[in-house]
Design a protein around this motif. Structure first.
Motif, PDB file in Angstrom:
ATOM      1  N   ASN A 196       0.715  -1.144  -0.127  1.00 26.02           N
ATOM      2  CA  ASN A 196       0.153   0.037  -0.007  1.00 26.02           C
ATOM      3  C   ASN A 196       0.987   1.363  -0.119  1.00 26.02           C
ATOM      4  O   ASN A 196       1.337   1.676   1.084  1.00 26.02           O
ATOM      5  CB  ASN A 196      -0.784  -0.093   1.210  1.00 26.02           C
ATOM      6  CG  ASN A 196      -1.996   1.302   1.247  1.00 26.02           C
ATOM      7  OD1 ASN A 196      -1.880   2.004   0.604  1.00 26.02           O
ATOM      8  ND2 ASN A 196      -3.193   0.886   1.687  1.00 26.02           N
ATOM      9  N   SER A 197       1.212   1.860  -1.337  1.00 19.96           N
ATOM     10  CA  SER A 197       2.204   2.897  -1.266  1.00 19.96           C
ATOM     11  C   SER A 197       1.623   4.351  -0.698  1.00 19.96           C
ATOM     12  O   SER A 197       2.420   4.775  -0.035  1.00 19.96           O
ATOM     13  CB  SER A 197       2.367   3.127  -2.870  1.00 19.96           C
ATOM     14  OG  SER A 197       2.840   1.926  -3.547  1.00 19.96           O
ATOM     15  N   ASP A 198       0.144   4.473  -0.667  1.00 18.89           N
ATOM     16  CA  ASP A 198       0.006   5.732  -0.162  1.00 18.89           C
ATOM     17  C   ASP A 198       0.010   5.746   1.487  1.00 18.89           C
ATOM     18  O   ASP A 198       0.714   6.848   2.132  1.00 18.89           O
ATOM     19  CB  ASP A 198      -1.482   6.133  -0.562  1.00 18.89           C
ATOM     20  CG  ASP A 198      -1.634   6.218  -2.129  1.00 18.89           C
ATOM     21  OD1 ASP A 198      -0.844   6.549  -2.540  1.00 18.89           O
ATOM     22  OD2 ASP A 198      -2.732   6.053  -2.352  1.00 18.89           O
ATOM     23  N   LEU A 199      -0.441   4.593   2.195  1.00 14.31           N
ATOM     24  CA  LEU A 199      -0.124   4.607   3.462  1.00 14.31           C
ATOM     25  C   LEU A 199       1.288   4.542   3.891  1.00 14.31           C
ATOM     26  O   LEU A 199       1.692   4.999   4.917  1.00 14.31           O
ATOM     27  CB  LEU A 199      -0.812   3.219   3.778  1.00 14.31           C
ATOM     28  CG  LEU A 199      -1.164   3.119   5.596  1.00 14.31           C
ATOM     29  CD1 LEU A 199      -1.520   4.167   6.313  1.00 14.31           C
ATOM     30  CD2 LEU A 199      -1.570   1.928   5.826  1.00 14.31           C
ATOM     31  N   LEU A 200       2.149   3.936   2.999  1.00 14.93           N
ATOM     32  CA  LEU A 200       3.492   3.689   3.478  1.00 14.93           C
ATOM     33  C   LEU A 200       4.153   4.955   3.418  1.00 14.93           C
ATOM     34  O   LEU A 200       5.061   5.294   4.342  1.00 14.93           O
ATOM     35  CB  LEU A 200       4.246   2.740   2.435  1.00 14.93           C
ATOM     36  CG  LEU A 200       5.763   2.606   2.601  1.00 14.93           C
ATOM     37  CD1 LEU A 200       6.165   2.029   3.880  1.00 14.93           C
ATOM     38  CD2 LEU A 200       6.414   1.924   1.392  1.00 14.93           C
TER      39      LEU A 200
END
Length: 443
Positions: free
Chosen positions: A40-44
């Motif tokens: 999950n790129s956005d949360l990361l």
């Protein structure tokens, strides 16, 4: 620099090199926005921004690719670490030292091959560490493996990071060979500049929030005078970096005259150039990695996030805005500057080479007195260069504390790299243009 590029564009051969470099950088930027599967790129990205520590440094060096776990997330960091390790080992291991000094072209190829293999090994370790961070943070919420077993997902993620790092290394070598040169540095340069639009947007948002009176715990608020202070400070740092990068101490050298047959050789004067900042940005990178180590370790300890706990109190001492952190950071930069200068410049070797070639420094006898004098000059220059690096590194931290912008803590490192690579690239292009126009100096 713009004038140099404009003149180089008029030469067909250099124009091809510039176009090849631009195409390679486009491939690099494309790989920097392609995310690795199962993450999950956005949360990361939001999680890493809140963690800080060494993750902020890696994010600054690799651009936006690191925060979104792209294929090129590790960037050129494994290759840089590998080059530093091999360079240090050539001093400690006699076999590597002989291979570097006496091996010729074949020896350099072997060392380059060893560096590549070491890069892949380091990329595997860093990729696994990055995967472990993603898997353990937020109780695994950053991973979305679906019905795929966790082991296979881990293998895919780690291999994607490793393959991306190896491809970036290969891309840098292609730029060095077929482009305008300095491939690894140019890729690092592009990664840092990729964060400029988001930084400008952040400053604009902060000023707008301040003007409109928007407040809150998670709202970035920046007064207009703070933005002016940032711009003036960055321009002043750029001017200082350009001045110090081109500064050098020249030790005069006189060569003795000797008669061979009916001809007289020697007698000319020369000098030994000693760069004021011969260590580059490496002392800052090493010092920041070590000074940020407690905060990085604390990011993996759940009790460190509890207010009033022992770990939390300890980490506050090493906070990037604390006085203790600034003092430790300053001393580490001084120590690593002397260490790196000693590894790069050997006064005894320089004195022996002068003695073999019939050269001497006026006022000093060849041999040990010459080596002692060069060592004394080296210590003085290194001290000045180390203080310069410390000022560049600490000034953004102090400015950030004044105006309340913690992300400025790595601004000095980024500016040194960007300005240094721009100067080196300009000199390389000017040298290539001079080689192709040498006939004009003879006519």
């Amino acid at each position: 620099m713009i004038e140099t590029i404009r003149n180089a564009w008029k030469i067909p051969e250099l124009r091809k090199k510039i176009l090849f470099t631009v195409f390679a950088l486009l491939i690099f930027r494309l790989g920097s926005v392609v995310p690795v599967p199962f993450i999950n790129s956005d949360l990361l990205g939001s999680t890493l921004n809140s963690m800080g520590g060494i993750f902020a440094l890696l994010g600054a060096m690799n651009g936006t690719a690191f925060s979104m776990a792209a294929v090129f997330a590790l960037g050129v960091q494994p290759y840089i670490n590998s080059s530093i390790i091999i360079q240090l080992l050539t001093v400690a291991i006699p076999a590597l030292e002989r291979l570097q000094k006496d091996g010729g072209e074949e020896g350099r190829k072997k060392i380059a091959a060893i560096t590549r293999y070491t890069t892949v090994a380091i990329a595997l370790i860093q990729g696994f560490g990055y995967y472990t961070l993603i898997r353990t943070t937020n109780s695994g919420a950053l991973l979305d493996t679906g019905s795929i077993p966790g082991v296979w997902a881990a293998i895919v993620i780690v291999l994607c990071f490793t393959a991306g790092s190896a491809f970036v290394m290969w891309l840098g070598e292609q730029i060095t060979e077929f482009g305008i040169g300095n491939g690894i540095s140019i890729i690092l340069f592009a990664g840092i500049l990729s964060r400029v639009p988001s930084m400008i947007l952040t400053l604009y948002t902060g000023i707008s929030n301040n003007i409109n009176g928007v407040t809150g715990d998670n709202v970035f608020n920046l007064p207009w005078w703070g933005a002016i202070l940032i711009v003036i400070g960055m321009l002043a740092i750029v001017v200082l970096i350009v001045f110090i990068t081109n500064a050098e101490r020249r030790i005069p050298v006189q060569y003795a005259k000797r008669v061979v047959g009916r001809k007289m050789y020697g007698g000319q004067s020369s000098h030994i150039p000693m760069k004021v900042n011969m260590s580059g940005v490496m002392p800052i990178i090493f010092a920041q990695a070590i000074a940020s180590l407690p905060a990085t370790i604390g990011a993996f300890v759940p009790s460190a996030q509890v207010e009033g706990s022992g770990w939390n109190t300890f980490l506050k001492i090493f906070d990037t805005g604390s006085i203790f952190y600034i003092v430790v950071y300053f001393l580490l930069i001084l120590g690593f500057s002397y260490f790196y200068a000693t590894m790069q410049f050997n006064p005894v070797e320089v004195a022996n080479n002068l003695k073999k070639n019939g050269g001497f420094i006026p006022g000093f006898r060849p041999g040990k007195p010459t080596a002692d004098f060069i060592h004394k000059v080296l210590n003085k220059i290194t001290l000045f260069g180390a203080i310069y690096l410390a000022i560049i590194a600490i000034a953004p931290i102090i400015t950030g504390n004044i105006i309340g912008v913690s992300s400025l803590a790595i601004g000095g490192t980024s500016i040194i790299i960007v300005v240094g690579v721009a100067l080196e690239t300009t000199k390389a292009m000017e040298a290539q243009m001079l080689m192709r126009h040498y006939k004009g100096f003879l006519e």
